[in-house]
Design a protein around this motif. Sequence first.
Motif, mmCIF file in Angstrom:
data_model
loop_
_atom_site.group_PDB
_atom_site.id
_atom_site.type_symbol
_atom_site.label_atom_id
_atom_site.label_comp_id
_atom_site.label_asym_id
_atom_site.label_seq_id
_atom_site.Cartn_x
_atom_site.Cartn_y
_atom_site.Cartn_z
ATOM 1 N N ARG A 96 0.855 -1.186 0.000
ATOM 2 C CA ARG A 96 0.000 0.000 0.000
ATOM 3 C C ARG A 96 0.898 1.244 0.000
ATOM 4 O O ARG A 96 2.047 1.192 0.440
ATOM 5 C CB ARG A 96 -0.895 -0.009 1.221
ATOM 6 N N VAL A 97 0.343 2.343 -0.464
ATOM 7 C CA VAL A 97 1.107 3.596 -0.488
ATOM 8 C C VAL A 97 1.510 3.954 0.940
ATOM 9 O O VAL A 97 0.664 3.994 1.830
ATOM 10 C CB VAL A 97 0.273 4.733 -1.100
ATOM 11 N N GLY A 98 2.789 4.210 1.147
ATOM 12 C CA GLY A 98 3.278 4.599 2.468
ATOM 13 C C GLY A 98 3.690 3.440 3.345
ATOM 14 O O GLY A 98 4.243 3.642 4.422
ATOM 15 N N GLU A 99 3.466 2.221 2.886
ATOM 16 C CA GLU A 99 3.681 1.060 3.747
ATOM 17 C C GLU A 99 5.155 0.821 4.059
ATOM 18 O O GLU A 99 5.489 0.338 5.143
ATOM 19 C CB GLU A 99 3.078 -0.182 3.073
ATOM 20 N N GLY A 105 7.437 2.984 4.573
ATOM 21 C CA GLY A 105 7.962 3.951 5.537
ATOM 22 C C GLY A 105 9.218 4.682 5.098
ATOM 23 O O GLY A 105 9.912 5.275 5.919
ATOM 24 N N LEU A 162 11.506 7.318 2.339
ATOM 25 C CA LEU A 162 11.469 8.479 1.466
ATOM 26 C C LEU A 162 12.871 8.638 0.881
ATOM 27 O O LEU A 162 13.861 8.507 1.609
ATOM 28 C CB LEU A 162 11.076 9.721 2.270
ATOM 29 N N VAL A 188 -2.517 9.977 -0.238
ATOM 30 C CA VAL A 188 -1.326 9.647 0.554
ATOM 31 C C VAL A 188 -0.071 10.216 -0.112
ATOM 32 O O VAL A 188 0.824 10.736 0.558
ATOM 33 C CB VAL A 188 -1.198 8.123 0.757
ATOM 34 N N GLN A 199 0.700 13.706 0.811
ATOM 35 C CA GLN A 199 1.429 13.850 2.079
ATOM 36 C C GLN A 199 2.906 13.521 1.893
ATOM 37 O O GLN A 199 3.781 14.230 2.406
ATOM 38 C CB GLN A 199 0.841 12.922 3.143
ATOM 39 N N LEU A 200 3.174 12.444 1.170
ATOM 40 C CA LEU A 200 4.573 12.060 0.969
ATOM 41 C C LEU A 200 5.317 13.096 0.132
ATOM 42 O O LEU A 200 6.500 13.362 0.364
ATOM 43 C CB LEU A 200 4.646 10.681 0.300
ATOM 44 N N GLU A 249 6.537 15.807 2.251
ATOM 45 C CA GLU A 249 7.769 15.404 2.946
ATOM 46 C C GLU A 249 8.968 15.487 1.991
ATOM 47 O O GLU A 249 10.044 15.951 2.360
ATOM 48 C CB GLU A 249 7.646 13.973 3.486
ATOM 49 N N VAL A 277 9.989 14.169 9.998
ATOM 50 C CA VAL A 277 9.560 13.276 8.911
ATOM 51 C C VAL A 277 9.605 11.801 9.309
ATOM 52 O O VAL A 277 8.734 11.023 8.903
ATOM 53 C CB VAL A 277 10.408 13.533 7.635
ATOM 54 N N LEU A 290 6.503 9.378 8.777
ATOM 55 C CA LEU A 290 6.554 8.188 7.918
ATOM 56 C C LEU A 290 6.100 6.943 8.687
ATOM 57 O O LEU A 290 5.428 6.075 8.126
ATOM 58 C CB LEU A 290 7.967 7.981 7.365
ATOM 59 N N LEU A 331 2.346 7.122 8.745
ATOM 60 C CA LEU A 331 1.795 6.740 7.444
ATOM 61 C C LEU A 331 1.878 5.234 7.239
ATOM 62 O O LEU A 331 0.981 4.618 6.659
ATOM 63 C CB LEU A 331 2.552 7.461 6.316
ATOM 64 N N ARG A 332 2.964 4.667 7.720
ATOM 65 C CA ARG A 332 3.163 3.235 7.586
ATOM 66 C C ARG A 332 2.105 2.467 8.371
ATOM 67 O O ARG A 332 1.508 1.513 7.876
ATOM 68 C CB ARG A 332 4.565 2.935 8.113
ATOM 69 N N ALA A 355 -1.116 2.762 6.629
ATOM 70 C CA ALA A 355 -1.170 1.936 5.415
ATOM 71 C C ALA A 355 -1.455 0.487 5.773
ATOM 72 O O ALA A 355 -2.270 -0.179 5.127
ATOM 73 C CB ALA A 355 0.153 2.040 4.656
ATOM 74 N N ARG A 363 -5.064 -0.075 6.771
ATOM 75 C CA ARG A 363 -6.136 0.100 5.777
ATOM 76 C C ARG A 363 -6.649 -1.245 5.279
ATOM 77 O O ARG A 363 -5.896 -2.184 5.155
ATOM 78 C CB ARG A 363 -5.635 0.926 4.595
#
Lengths: 556, 556
Positions: free
Chosen positions: A376-379, A381, A383, A520, A523-524, A527, B542, B546, B549-550, B553, B556
């Motif tokens: 999933r998007v953001g899973e 963790g 960047l 999502v 948000q990323l 960042e 950040v 993150l 967000l993780r 995710a 969800r």
Amino acid sequence: MANDRTDALVVGVDFGTLSGRAVVVRVRDGAELGTAVHAYTHGVVDRSLPGSDRPLPPDWALQVPRDYVDVLRTAVPQAITAAGVDPADVIGIGTDFTACTMVAVTADGTPLCELPEFADNPHAYVKLWRHHAAQPQADRITALASARGEKWLARYGGLISSEWEFAKGLQLLEEAPDVYAATVHWVEAADWIVWQLTGTYVRNACTAGYKGILQDGAYPSADFLRELNPDFAGFVADKLDHPIGRLGDRAGDLTALAAYWTGLPAGIAVAVGNVDAHVTAPAAQAVAPGRLVAIMGTSTCHVVNGATLREVPGMCGVVDGGIVPGLWGYEAGQSGVGDIFAWFVENQVPPEYHDRARDLGVSLHELLTDLASRQRVGEHGLLALDWHSGNRSVLVDHELSGLVLGQTLATRPEDIYRALLEATAFGTRMIIEAFTEAGVPVTELVVAGGLLRNEFLMQLYADVTNLPLSTIASAQGPALGSAMHAAVAAGAHADIRAAAAAMGAVDTDAYRPIPAHVAVYDQLFMEYADLHDHFGRGGDGVMHRLRALRRAAVAR
Amino acid sequence: MANDRTDALVVGVDFGTLSGRAVVVRVRDGAELGTAVHAYTHGVVDRSLPGSDRPLPPDWALQVPRDYVDVLRTAVPQAITAAGVDPADVIGIGTDFTACTMVAVTADGTPLCELPEFADNPHAYVKLWRHHAAQPQADRITALASARGEKWLARYGGLISSEWEFAKGLQLLEEAPDVYAATVHWVEAADWIVWQLTGTYVRNACTAGYKGILQDGAYPSADFLRELNPDFAGFVADKLDHPIGRLGDRAGDLTALAAYWTGLPAGIAVAVGNVDAHVTAPAAQAVAPGRLVAIMGTSTCHVVNGATLREVPGMCGVVDGGIVPGLWGYEAGQSGVGDIFAWFVENQVPPEYHDRARDLGVSLHELLTDLASRQRVGEHGLLALDWHSGNRSVLVDHELSGLVLGQTLATRPEDIYRALLEATAFGTRMIIEAFTEAGVPVTELVVAGGLLRNEFLMQLYADVTNLPLSTIASAQGPALGSAMHAAVAAGAHADIRAAAAAMGAVDTDAYRPIPAHVAVYDQLFMEYADLHDHFGRGGDGVMHRLRALRRAAVAR
């Protein structure tokens, strides 16, 4: 006219960094009937000259001009053969080239490296676009233009690149004054190849504008040049200035010699020279304002037309008629895209993944993409910053470097791979936002180039940019675009817009943003933008200082 | 007394996370005559209870107390056999344990998990140090202590860990009130094992101070506990408070049952319980102020004695007599060290390196270290943050994560490996500077633990910290340290200082800082410190976002 000759053909030739590709195209509908590729015998000359052991300095990248002619002699007839057509049906030929790639020539167009007295002088060879040894000269040009308030500087996002005509020309003067003195014309390879085809030197509007600082009909003044170096004052008048050909115009007729090389009829139309990224726009039917074409390969080049002139901070350049006559053509770029993915796959993937890919019969890119796509998007963790090759737009800083943030002991290779894919998409969004904020609207992303085969990556770009994403139909966009310019030059289509409509093809809105992903990624991206500005705009200059420490370490 | 019995022996037993190790040591000179290891049958119970399929929640980590007794029954007699000595010559036994590892027991010391009514209740089992499921309780304890201005909070660097006695106790109350009610004593495993040896419960000063918030003779007040939870008001009085034994004191005599288990003579001295890191200090002769002992393995624990009480931001804790009686014992730590190197080697090294290591007959760590060692300081152009497992000291933030900065397309695995080695050294320097700035001098680094075998890493730590670096001579520092405490408890040495002098051994100044390296590392450390503060002290949150967000995710 096209109606008269429904089976008329054109040939497009795309001169890349390592090879040239010819394609035979039907004028009526753009059907690609045959293609052939010829790899340059000498490739990129960046270690030593052919037949020499003397190492070239760092950041040098040369080529051998005869390799280009070999493409005409081999790839063109092979493409005709592959197409199974009668060469008599070919009514024109068009070319595109890497840029800024420069050839120092005599009055008749002979490259200086072909003269015995200069054969062992690296400065007499073709300086490829990625020859970066003129950085000190580029820095001086930018600084002086800024100090003098030269108004053309803003047309280039505020910075003149070391890759371009003036920086390379000034390096030539200062490091090899004898070669400089012998240079009658300082010619883009894009125009040199057309010269070989027609026997006539025509300077194309595209490179003259983007790489040659020709704006509003004028080059940087002799006064400016004199201040750079007194011996450089005559550079424009003596070496550079030459009548300009518009894109799609007929540069001349195919000579008997070139007809002999290519097997094509003498006398057919030869289009004005052009640049790989720029010819791709009409091939993807992206000739109207708002459609940003991203040619995604090892790096990404972005071109978009605008109805009005705007100054976009960090763009590569804006040129009147730089993509199609009558519109302002904007260009931007990302220095590293597919290159970064390839680096990761080569350097950071453990044996277990190699084994799995082999067992599944897929590439590592395919395996990692598949694994990454299940998240999933953001899973993950993570960047990342996509600056492993520096940042071309919008920071124009090649001293920047990569970053990955967020690793834990549970982080797996597919996590980092996905973070790198995402970083390049964020980089593209940064460019789109720079255009939009400067008043150059972007309403659609049109992707060409090898990376469009990665469907997960395409959806990711649509999600990150929140734009509908179309993909070019042709697998050889630049060569097709060159063929379209040949058709216009031959008079088979009224102009490049008409040629794009008839011969181009695009899978419109092949990918649409998925709102849950967009939310999502928004948000990323915020960042990413924070990191981008912190490390790229002076918050922390650590990347520059690490480069300096690195140079000092190597020098010790 | 020692003079009377020059061949007197002691046994030290080190209870680690996965196994227990016994060593037989000569009192006179510390000679290690024999050793044996016993792996716990149930290891770390973090998936489901033995004989059950019901999964444990995330962050749980339990153990089975009978596994500890098995170490006494197997490893101790095996070590005696390996030493080829007469057990009648053994005059004492000492132990050290992981901490904070907690056992809920009845009045006679029976673990509740051994009672039929609680055998299937996870809360009745030993909660291992790395059981992290009491984080919400820990957060509440810290917040309330801060709000109330509890003066003991500063003794723990401002934060109470989820690993410690109060957080685990509060979790027990709130999640399993029946088990809490049945708990007569809430006992450190370090003391439970001594109870098994002596038949007497003695609470050791080390864990009582570092993990039990016993400061200046007092625990947190009933009033404080009531505000956490009304039912927790009696926690100290009912479950925790107990007479304290000083380190090196005799907790009691070996019982007949324990003599039967171990094969040692009944009635010999049993030392007060202790902690693995803390017993290592005398084993490395680091009992004087200023000598910081770093026990470097998967993670690093730092202990150092100080003559005076100081409040060091971000330390784990300071305890009067916490390492040796009469001095203030300071503790700090890095959550991930060898773990990070192992993660990199498992996840980010391509097949070519595996092949080379195999061909050379070396480990990947050895290969990468060798390649990394050929570089000059600063040559790789990288900088990393060593937070893959969070940051224990000095930020006390387990939501932080790792970072690597400076990658280019030329970056190779050995470059990143070296940057990670360096990052952990910078993390150690950050801790040393926190001590120094708070008035706890550090004049020497003394390394124990598995990583001291990496000579390049040791030199790097000396260069980064600009401190002389000594290495412990023993390969089993904790067990040797426990044996030294047994010798003191048996009266064979006057105190732990005398025992350290006679039985400990250290390779003093095995590595000295190389000035040319120090100069460059000083610059790199300043860069590290900037990143450390930017991402760890609020410049950019950040890493926390993150994580959030993780979690979102995954949910969800």
